[in-house]
Write a protein that holds these residues in place. Structure first.
Motif, PDB file in Angstrom:
ATOM      1  N   ASN A 176     -19.110  -3.695  -4.146  1.00  0.00           N
ATOM      2  CA  ASN A 176     -18.831  -3.494  -2.738  1.00  0.00           C
ATOM      3  C   ASN A 176     -18.468  -2.046  -2.386  1.00  0.00           C
ATOM      4  N   LEU A 177     -17.690  -1.399  -3.282  1.00  0.00           N
ATOM      5  CA  LEU A 177     -17.163  -0.076  -2.940  1.00  0.00           C
ATOM      6  C   LEU A 177     -18.165   1.056  -3.133  1.00  0.00           C
ATOM      7  N   VAL A 178     -19.322   0.747  -3.689  1.00  0.00           N
ATOM      8  CA  VAL A 178     -20.307   1.820  -3.896  1.00  0.00           C
ATOM      9  C   VAL A 178     -20.975   2.139  -2.557  1.00  0.00           C
ATOM     10  N   GLY A 208     -17.292   1.385  -7.939  1.00  0.00           N
ATOM     11  CA  GLY A 208     -16.609   2.412  -7.156  1.00  0.00           C
ATOM     12  C   GLY A 208     -15.591   3.143  -8.016  1.00  0.00           C
ATOM     13  N   GLY A 209     -15.382   4.425  -7.736  1.00  0.00           N
ATOM     14  CA  GLY A 209     -14.365   5.206  -8.451  1.00  0.00           C
ATOM     15  C   GLY A 209     -14.696   5.330  -9.920  1.00  0.00           C
ATOM     16  N   ASP A 210     -13.715   4.998 -10.768  1.00  0.00           N
ATOM     17  CA  ASP A 210     -13.929   4.983 -12.211  1.00  0.00           C
ATOM     18  C   ASP A 210     -13.837   3.534 -12.684  1.00  0.00           C
ATOM     19  N   PHE A 212     -12.874   2.226 -15.389  1.00  0.00           N
ATOM     20  CA  PHE A 212     -11.723   1.825 -16.204  1.00  0.00           C
ATOM     21  C   PHE A 212     -10.418   1.847 -15.410  1.00  0.00           C
ATOM     22  N   ILE A 213     -10.481   2.211 -14.143  1.00  0.00           N
ATOM     23  CA  ILE A 213      -9.250   2.185 -13.334  1.00  0.00           C
ATOM     24  C   ILE A 213      -9.400   1.018 -12.350  1.00  0.00           C
ATOM     25  N   PHE A 214      -8.678  -0.037 -12.599  1.00  0.00           N
ATOM     26  CA  PHE A 214      -8.695  -1.238 -11.764  1.00  0.00           C
ATOM     27  C   PHE A 214     -10.128  -1.665 -11.414  1.00  0.00           C
ATOM     28  N   GLY A 215     -11.008  -1.571 -12.407  1.00  0.00           N
ATOM     29  CA  GLY A 215     -12.413  -1.879 -12.130  1.00  0.00           C
ATOM     30  C   GLY A 215     -12.964  -2.966 -13.038  1.00  0.00           C
ATOM     31  N   ARG A 216     -12.167  -3.502 -13.922  1.00  0.00           N
ATOM     32  CA  ARG A 216     -12.568  -4.553 -14.857  1.00  0.00           C
ATOM     33  C   ARG A 216     -13.730  -4.124 -15.761  1.00  0.00           C
ATOM     34  N   TYR A 266      -3.205   1.400  -5.558  1.00  0.00           N
ATOM     35  CA  TYR A 266      -4.510   0.876  -5.180  1.00  0.00           C
ATOM     36  C   TYR A 266      -4.312  -0.534  -4.618  1.00  0.00           C
ATOM     37  N   MET A 267      -5.184  -0.964  -3.759  1.00  0.00           N
ATOM     38  CA  MET A 267      -5.174  -2.323  -3.199  1.00  0.00           C
ATOM     39  C   MET A 267      -3.774  -2.696  -2.713  1.00  0.00           C
ATOM     40  N   ALA A 268      -3.185  -1.811  -1.929  1.00  0.00           N
ATOM     41  CA  ALA A 268      -1.778  -1.991  -1.578  1.00  0.00           C
ATOM     42  C   ALA A 268      -1.558  -2.789  -0.303  1.00  0.00           C
ATOM     43  N   ILE A 299      -1.094   7.138   3.724  1.00  0.00           N
ATOM     44  CA  ILE A 299      -2.078   6.062   3.554  1.00  0.00           C
ATOM     45  C   ILE A 299      -3.431   6.659   3.934  1.00  0.00           C
ATOM     46  N   VAL A 300      -4.324   6.674   2.957  1.00  0.00           N
ATOM     47  CA  VAL A 300      -5.615   7.338   3.166  1.00  0.00           C
ATOM     48  C   VAL A 300      -6.724   6.284   3.166  1.00  0.00           C
ATOM     49  N   SER A 301      -7.424   6.189   4.286  1.00  0.00           N
ATOM     50  CA  SER A 301      -8.524   5.219   4.382  1.00  0.00           C
ATOM     51  C   SER A 301      -9.847   5.932   4.198  1.00  0.00           C
ATOM     52  N   GLN A 302     -10.776   5.253   3.529  1.00  0.00           N
ATOM     53  CA  GLN A 302     -12.137   5.761   3.318  1.00  0.00           C
ATOM     54  C   GLN A 302     -12.133   7.219   2.877  1.00  0.00           C
ATOM     55  N   GLY A 303     -11.242   7.494   1.928  1.00  0.00           N
ATOM     56  CA  GLY A 303     -11.048   8.870   1.472  1.00  0.00           C
ATOM     57  C   GLY A 303     -12.319   9.503   0.939  1.00  0.00           C
ATOM     58  N   THR A 304     -12.417  10.808   1.112  1.00  0.00           N
ATOM     59  CA  THR A 304     -13.524  11.697   0.682  1.00  0.00           C
ATOM     60  C   THR A 304     -14.772  11.573   1.540  1.00  0.00           C
ATOM     61  N   SER A 354      -8.233   1.488   1.448  1.00  0.00           N
ATOM     62  CA  SER A 354      -7.209   2.509   1.654  1.00  0.00           C
ATOM     63  C   SER A 354      -6.256   2.563   0.481  1.00  0.00           C
ATOM     64  N   LEU A 355      -5.699   3.738   0.311  1.00  0.00           N
ATOM     65  CA  LEU A 355      -4.887   4.034  -0.859  1.00  0.00           C
ATOM     66  C   LEU A 355      -3.538   4.561  -0.387  1.00  0.00           C
ATOM     67  N   LEU A 356      -2.511   4.192  -1.135  1.00  0.00           N
ATOM     68  CA  LEU A 356      -1.156   4.584  -0.746  1.00  0.00           C
ATOM     69  C   LEU A 356      -0.629   5.623  -1.737  1.00  0.00           C
TER      70      LEU A 356
HETATM   71  N1  SAH Z   1     -12.258   1.572  -9.744  1.00  0.00           N
HETATM   72  C1  SAH Z   1     -11.855   2.047  -8.439  1.00  0.00           C
HETATM   73  C2  SAH Z   1     -10.731   1.219  -7.852  1.00  0.00           C
HETATM   74  C3  SAH Z   1     -11.131  -0.193  -7.536  1.00  0.00           C
HETATM   75  S1  SAH Z   1      -9.839  -1.050  -6.779  1.00  0.00           S
HETATM   76  C4  SAH Z   1     -11.450   3.526  -8.568  1.00  0.00           C
HETATM   77  O1  SAH Z   1     -11.331   4.039  -9.657  1.00  0.00           O
HETATM   78  O2  SAH Z   1     -11.266   4.151  -7.541  1.00  0.00           O
HETATM   79  C5  SAH Z   1     -10.216  -0.860  -5.078  1.00  0.00           C
HETATM   80  C6  SAH Z   1      -9.198  -0.006  -4.385  1.00  0.00           C
HETATM   81  O3  SAH Z   1      -9.455   1.369  -4.616  1.00  0.00           O
HETATM   82  C7  SAH Z   1      -9.192  -0.126  -2.887  1.00  0.00           C
HETATM   83  O4  SAH Z   1      -8.489  -1.273  -2.456  1.00  0.00           O
HETATM   84  C8  SAH Z   1      -8.487   1.124  -2.493  1.00  0.00           C
HETATM   85  O5  SAH Z   1      -7.093   1.008  -2.702  1.00  0.00           O
HETATM   86  C9  SAH Z   1      -9.007   2.115  -3.502  1.00  0.00           C
HETATM   87  N2  SAH Z   1     -10.129   2.908  -2.984  1.00  0.00           N
HETATM   88  C10 SAH Z   1     -11.385   2.927  -3.456  1.00  0.00           C
HETATM   89  N3  SAH Z   1     -12.136   3.815  -2.775  1.00  0.00           N
HETATM   90  C11 SAH Z   1     -11.328   4.353  -1.852  1.00  0.00           C
HETATM   91  C12 SAH Z   1     -11.505   5.343  -0.850  1.00  0.00           C
HETATM   92  N4  SAH Z   1     -12.682   5.947  -0.653  1.00  0.00           N
HETATM   93  N5  SAH Z   1     -10.449   5.678  -0.068  1.00  0.00           N
HETATM   94  C13 SAH Z   1      -9.251   5.068  -0.241  1.00  0.00           C
HETATM   95  N6  SAH Z   1      -9.030   4.141  -1.194  1.00  0.00           N
HETATM   96  C14 SAH Z   1     -10.050   3.795  -1.983  1.00  0.00           C
END
Ligand code: SAH
Length: 472
Positions: free
Chosen positions: A248-250, A300-302, A304-308, A381-383, A407-412, A437-439
């Motif tokens: 979803n986050l990609v 999304g992201g990395d 190994f960070i809360f990504g299973r 994350y996921m706060a 609190i940063v939404s849709q960062g970058t 969003s991230l806290l």
């Molecule tokens: N593996 C991912 C995290 C997955 S958990 C990583 O390394 O980033 C999903 C959470 O990541 C979201 O609920 C949110 O808290 C955070 N997140 C992911 N992308 C984000 C973004 N562009 N801006 C703010 N928070 C983000």
């Protein structure tokens, strides 16, 4: 997309050019390269075109334009100084459904000429749709620089051997892998250096000793959304993938960079929608890899960070499937950079702790005393769902109510939204944020005032007093 780039086969097709000055000549040069039949209508002709006529590369009619000349014509170029005449030609061509280009008048073109890098049979066409010619020229120069002059030799040899290769490798996947291996081998150097025999003998060797088709799973971190933040390795792997399973986050920008023929399967979990279970995702990954496919697991992201990611790789290893991992920029790091909040700082924060607000395994509890130590920055994350609980526990264990938070939404991304406030206001601020969003909690948040460079933050006090100032 305002224009769809397509490549026209103009060989032996009738083209009409009205006008024969330097501007017409620029277009005619291209048409000669495309082996079109070039018919020119003009009263006067420039010296360059005269030269082409002498070489029998074009035909010339010393006449005024008449509508009857459009009969049996495939494509028309109007390059005269007479705007009335250009307009008439455009109108007639549109009526007769003939492709037409009135030079330097985009509104009277049913197609436009792209900028070309010619390594025939490899041809690169780029266009800015007439919006930024100088930018286009710079891009073209860059592409010219990276494509070897004799790149065409590589394609020419490949074309000759296509049918033979098809006979050796029935299976499409094996065939694609063969070509990929060949084009990643010394074959290319031989071909572009004019050593054709050596190139062909290398190709034959590779046909006789092909690599066995071995599937693998490559875990790729896609970063926090902005496709500029993908690693070079991630891009390479996405270009070589047979199948991509993505979350979803990609972001769409990242998805657009996947190899066009790769099969893309969405396996994300969207709130409120029925979604595929983790077990099914793992089964699918293993099933595809066992078929010999190069399976990219894009998260999304990395990963190994809360990504299973760890769980998926363990399962792959249990089945003896080859794995690779490509790291991505995790949201915490991306958001820190794009909001001007350094997560550590010699004077404000001795370290950073990443936690999740969404606890999946109940017997692993947060150590609130450590998390409440204000010499550390806390990234959550996921706060959003547990915001009140988090702030309550931190305050109970010693963090000040006034601790700065962001609190940063849709960062970058261009939609990034940063709201700055206090720890005891978290749950109220979350109401104004959108997903994901991230806290960030800690004194470093105050630095954003000086260091923000991407998009400005909003102070929660201003929202409280005037709720119309943010647009979310
Ligand atoms: N593996 C991912 C995290 C997955 S958990 C990583 O390394 O980033 C999903 C959470 O990541 C979201 O609920 C949110 O808290 C955070 N997140 C992911 N992308 C984000 C973004 N562009 N801006 C703010 N928070 C983000």
């Amino acid at each position: 997309m305002d224009y769809l780039p397509i490549f026209l086969d103009l060989k032996n097709k009738n083209i009409l050019i009205v006008g024969a000055g330097n501007i017409a000549f620029n277009k005619i040069k291209l048409l000669v390269r495309a082996h079109a039949i070039i018919n020119i209508i003009a009263k006067d002709i420039c010296s360059e075109i005269k030269y082409l006529l002498n070489q029998k590369k074009a035909f010339w009619l010393d006449q005024e334009f008449k509508t009857s000349y459009l009969r049996n014509v495939y494509l028309v170029i109007a390059a005269t100084n007479d705007t009335k005449l250009n307009k008439k030609i455009f109108k007639k061509c549109s009526e007769f459904k003939i492709l037409v280009n009135v030079v330097d008048d985009k509104s009277k073109c049913s197609f436009i000429f792209p900028s070309i890098v010619d390594r025939s049979p490899i041809v690169v066409a780029i266009s800015s749709g007439g919006t930024a010619p100088v930018l286009l020229r710079l891009l073209r120069e860059k592409i010219e620089g990276i494509l070897p002059i004799r790149l065409g030799n590589v394609a020419k040899i490949a074309e000759k051997w296509r049918e033979t290769v098809k006979k050796y490798f029935f299976n499409l996947l094996e065939r694609r892998r063969f070509w990929e291996n060949l084009f990643n081998s010394i074959f290319v150097q031989y071909a572009i250096n004019g050593k054709k025999e050596k190139a062909v003998s290398h190709l034959k060797k590779m046909i006789k000793n092909p690599n066995k088709l071995i599937g693998e799973i490559i875990l790729v971190g896609a970063g926090p959304g902005n496709s500029d933040l993908l690693t070079l390795r991630a891009l390479q792997v996405m270009q070589e993938a047979d199948v991509v399973l993505y979350d979803n986050l990609v972001s769409q920008d990242v998805l657009n960079l996947i190899r066009r023929d790769a099969k893309c399967i969405y396996v994300g979990k969207r709130a409120g929608l029925k979604s595929i279970t983790q077990e099914k995702i793992i089964k699918l990954l293993i099933f595809l890899a066992k078929q010999g496919k190069r399976v990219v697991r894009l998260k999304g992201g990395d990963s190994f960070i809360f990504g299973r990611g760890g769980e998926e790789l363990e399962a792959a290893k249990n089945e003896n499937i080859n794995i690779q991992v490509v790291p991505g920029i995790t949201a915490g790091i991306g958001v820190s950079a794009y909001s001007g909040i350094p997560l550590t700082h010699r004077y404000y924060s001795q370290g950073v702790i990443f936690i999740t607000g969404c606890k999946r395994v109940d017997n692993i509890a947060n150590n609130w005393s450590i998390l409440s130590d204000d010499s550390y920055t806390l990234v959550v994350y996921m706060a959003s769902l547990k915001a009140s609980e988090i702030s309550k526990q931190l305050i109970l264990h010693g963090r000040l109510k006034s601790t700065p938070i962001a609190i940063v939404s849709q960062g970058t991304t261009l939609n990034q939204n940063v709201i700055i406030g206090r720890l005891d206001e978290i749950h109220k601020i979350f109401k104004f944020s959108i997903s994901p969003s991230l806290l960030i909690i800690g004194k470093v948040v105050l630095l954003h005032k000086k260091l923000e460079w991407f998009k400005s933050a909003i102070n929660f006090n201003n929202i409280k007093n005037n709720s119309s100032i943010i647009n979310i």
